[in-house]
Scaffold this active site. Structure first.
Site, PDB file in Angstrom:
ATOM      1  N   ARG A  62      16.998 -11.472 -16.124  1.00 55.43           N
ATOM      2  CA  ARG A  62      18.042 -12.230 -15.406  1.00 55.43           C
ATOM      3  C   ARG A  62      18.629 -12.356 -14.126  1.00 55.43           C
ATOM      4  O   ARG A  62      19.647 -11.670 -13.925  1.00 55.43           O
ATOM      5  CB  ARG A  62      19.298 -12.548 -16.322  1.00 55.43           C
ATOM      6  CG  ARG A  62      18.901 -13.207 -18.307  1.00 55.43           C
ATOM      7  CD  ARG A  62      18.562 -14.701 -17.515  1.00 55.43           C
ATOM      8  NE  ARG A  62      20.063 -15.158 -17.620  1.00 55.43           N
ATOM      9  CZ  ARG A  62      21.055 -15.993 -18.446  1.00 55.43           C
ATOM     10  NH1 ARG A  62      20.567 -16.303 -19.941  1.00 55.43           N
ATOM     11  NH2 ARG A  62      22.627 -16.323 -17.708  1.00 55.43           N
ATOM     12  N   GLN A 151      24.665 -25.017 -25.229  1.00 54.26           N
ATOM     13  CA  GLN A 151      25.544 -23.896 -25.100  1.00 54.26           C
ATOM     14  C   GLN A 151      27.360 -24.055 -25.886  1.00 54.26           C
ATOM     15  O   GLN A 151      27.822 -23.773 -26.264  1.00 54.26           O
ATOM     16  CB  GLN A 151      25.587 -22.451 -24.197  1.00 54.26           C
ATOM     17  CG  GLN A 151      23.622 -22.108 -23.635  1.00 54.26           C
ATOM     18  CD  GLN A 151      23.203 -23.205 -22.391  1.00 54.26           C
ATOM     19  OE1 GLN A 151      23.281 -24.189 -22.766  1.00 54.26           O
ATOM     20  NE2 GLN A 151      22.582 -22.227 -21.728  1.00 54.26           N
ATOM     21  N   ASP A 189      28.770 -16.196 -14.202  1.00 58.34           N
ATOM     22  CA  ASP A 189      27.563 -14.409 -14.226  1.00 58.34           C
ATOM     23  C   ASP A 189      28.012 -13.940 -12.916  1.00 58.34           C
ATOM     24  O   ASP A 189      27.475 -12.442 -13.222  1.00 58.34           O
ATOM     25  CB  ASP A 189      26.271 -15.629 -13.752  1.00 58.34           C
ATOM     26  CG  ASP A 189      26.433 -16.047 -15.309  1.00 58.34           C
ATOM     27  OD1 ASP A 189      25.996 -15.992 -15.728  1.00 58.34           O
ATOM     28  OD2 ASP A 189      26.718 -17.443 -15.590  1.00 58.34           O
ATOM     29  N   ASN A 199      27.815 -19.106 -12.042  1.00 61.59           N
ATOM     30  CA  ASN A 199      28.329 -20.158 -13.182  1.00 61.59           C
ATOM     31  C   ASN A 199      26.709 -21.410 -12.866  1.00 61.59           C
ATOM     32  O   ASN A 199      26.481 -22.048 -12.441  1.00 61.59           O
ATOM     33  CB  ASN A 199      29.398 -20.277 -13.437  1.00 61.59           C
ATOM     34  CG  ASN A 199      30.073 -19.655 -15.290  1.00 61.59           C
ATOM     35  OD1 ASN A 199      28.950 -18.658 -15.760  1.00 61.59           O
ATOM     36  ND2 ASN A 199      30.325 -21.187 -15.550  1.00 61.59           N
ATOM     37  N   LYS A 200      27.407 -21.327 -14.810  1.00 64.99           N
ATOM     38  CA  LYS A 200      26.080 -22.503 -15.458  1.00 64.99           C
ATOM     39  C   LYS A 200      26.313 -23.727 -14.486  1.00 64.99           C
ATOM     40  O   LYS A 200      27.103 -24.211 -14.249  1.00 64.99           O
ATOM     41  CB  LYS A 200      25.976 -22.871 -17.064  1.00 64.99           C
ATOM     42  CG  LYS A 200      25.188 -23.950 -17.460  1.00 64.99           C
ATOM     43  CD  LYS A 200      24.166 -23.597 -17.699  1.00 64.99           C
ATOM     44  CE  LYS A 200      23.826 -22.551 -17.739  1.00 64.99           C
ATOM     45  NZ  LYS A 200      22.394 -21.639 -18.066  1.00 64.99           N
TER      46      LYS A 200
HETATM   47  C1  RUB Z   1      26.080 -18.767 -19.624  1.00 60.84           C
HETATM   48  C2  RUB Z   1      27.466 -19.072 -18.515  1.00 60.84           C
HETATM   49  C3  RUB Z   1      28.957 -18.501 -18.707  1.00 60.84           C
HETATM   50  C4  RUB Z   1      28.311 -17.258 -18.315  1.00 60.84           C
HETATM   51  C5  RUB Z   1      29.354 -16.176 -18.510  1.00 60.84           C
HETATM   52  O1  RUB Z   1      25.402 -19.681 -19.225  1.00 60.84           O
HETATM   53  O2  RUB Z   1      26.772 -19.542 -17.763  1.00 60.84           O
HETATM   54  O3  RUB Z   1      30.071 -19.156 -18.634  1.00 60.84           O
HETATM   55  O4  RUB Z   1      27.308 -16.239 -18.510  1.00 60.84           O
HETATM   56  O5  RUB Z   1      29.843 -15.743 -20.324  1.00 60.84           O
HETATM   57  P1  RUB Z   1      23.843 -18.892 -20.156  1.00 60.84           P
HETATM   58  P2  RUB Z   1      30.227 -14.137 -20.422  1.00 60.84           P
HETATM   59  O6  RUB Z   1      23.841 -19.727 -21.322  1.00 60.84           O
HETATM   60  O7  RUB Z   1      22.412 -19.799 -19.006  1.00 60.84           O
HETATM   61  O8  RUB Z   1      23.919 -17.425 -20.193  1.00 60.84           O
HETATM   62  O9  RUB Z   1      31.680 -14.358 -20.255  1.00 60.84           O
HETATM   63  O10 RUB Z   1      29.866 -14.651 -22.025  1.00 60.84           O
HETATM   64  O11 RUB Z   1      30.449 -13.108 -19.774  1.00 60.84           O
END
Ligand code: RUB
Length: 302
Positions: A62, A151, A189, A199-200
């Site tokens: 990742r 998700q 992210d 982010n997504k």
């Molecule tokens: C998940 C996503 C989340 C961030 C933060 O994307 O974009 O908003 O990763 O998550 P994917 P967290 O499902 O592709 O990993 O707050 O759990 O760190």
């Protein structure tokens, strides 16, 4: 000196990498913690062996996850000084405390009978909604399904299981949903040096729509998600995933693109909420950089 004997190969390690790639382990926090535990296990099962190739392979699963890199790098930088499990627990304890602080700061923004929006699945955002619920607040959350891997359903499931009222919609309903919302909460992210947030895919769409309607947008993120790069450099890391996730058998002449992430521009973000509190993006970046937060656990200033 590390030995030059062949590097270890383990089935469980292959499974870990595959699960991260297949999004069975998803979200920056879960990915970082799983990677950290994986590296700690490699070290303890193969003392004295060179695990650099495994670490590289794990981090490459990742490329958009600085929290995974920061956590693993912290572990490796301190692993010769502190016994493996103690160090692992020390880091996890630090991350847990930071996440509790984020939940506490953000849950204060949730009002009784409020209506809010989120997108995708962020464990940090879910934890904050659960904390607000535990304070006795009643509120509704709009969740978007987050094509192509849905998700958003995970978010909807977790909130509903906690007794929070959830309205689940297709992604393209975001503008309509916002008519009823008083704030948007997103995960992250990566927090970047120019205040942008990765982010997504769909996150900036939601944030920009909210900004145009003067609805505040909050990003919740542990400071270990900081990446000391500007967005230009980071853009090249943004993944395009398998087009078959979007359309398994498209007709000839149709190119299917599966952009997985996007950058949210700083001006549409009202506040980034880390363990340090709620700040505008540029102040948060300055604070994280001045503390070199992603390299320290025992910072007396916290
Ligand atoms: C998940 C996503 C989340 C961030 C933060 O994307 O974009 O908003 O990763 O998550 P994917 P967290 O499902 O592709 O990993 O707050 O759990 O760190």
């Amino acid at each position: 000196m590390r030995s030059s004997t062949p590097t270890p190969s383990d089935e469980w390690f292959d499974t870990l990498c595959d699960e991260i790639i297949a999004l069975k382990i998803q979200g920056a926090e879960h990915v970082a913690r799983a990677a950290l535990e994986g590296v700690a296990r490699l070290r303890s099962e193969h003392p004295g062996k060179d695990i650099t190739p495994q670490v590289k392979r794990l981090l490459a699963t990742r490329p958009t996850e600085p929290m995974m890199r920061n956590a693993v790098n912290y572990f490796l930088a301190h692993a010769d000084k502190e016994e493996g499990n103690g160090l692992l627990n020390h880091i996890l304890g630090h991350l847990n405390k930071a996440d509790q602080k984020i939940s506490a700061y953000a849950a204060d923004l949730i009002k009784n009978n409020g209506v809010y929006c989120t997108h995708c699945h962020s464990s940090t955002v879910v934890a904050m909604f659960l904390a607000a619920k535990a304070q006795g607040k009643k509120f509704t959350v709009y969740t978007t399904e987050t094509r192509p891997l849905f998700q958003g359903r995970k978010t909807a499931n977790e909130l509903a299981a906690a007794g929070i009222s959830v309205i689940h919609t297709v992604d393209s309903s975001a503008r309509v949903n916002l008519k009823e919302c008083t704030a948007v909460f997103l995960g992250a992210d990566a927090l970047l040096a120019d205040g942008k947030v990765a982010n997504k895919i769909g996150s900036e769409m939601v944030a920009e729509l909210a900004y145009n309607r003067k609805i505040p947008v909050y990003v919740l993120a542990n400071s270990w998600k900081y990446e000391d790069k500007k967005s230009k450099e980071f853009l090249s890391l943004l993944e395009r995933r398998d087009p078959a996730e979007v359309w398994p058998q498209p007709p000839a002449g149709v190119e299917v693109r599966n952009e997985a992430f996007e950058l949210i521009r700083a001006y549409v973000i009202t506040g980034i909420i880390t363990e340090f509190g709620i700040r505008e993006p540029s102040s948060m970046v300055a604070e994280i950089r001045s503390r070199r937060a992603w390299q320290h656990i025992d910072d007396k200033n916290r």
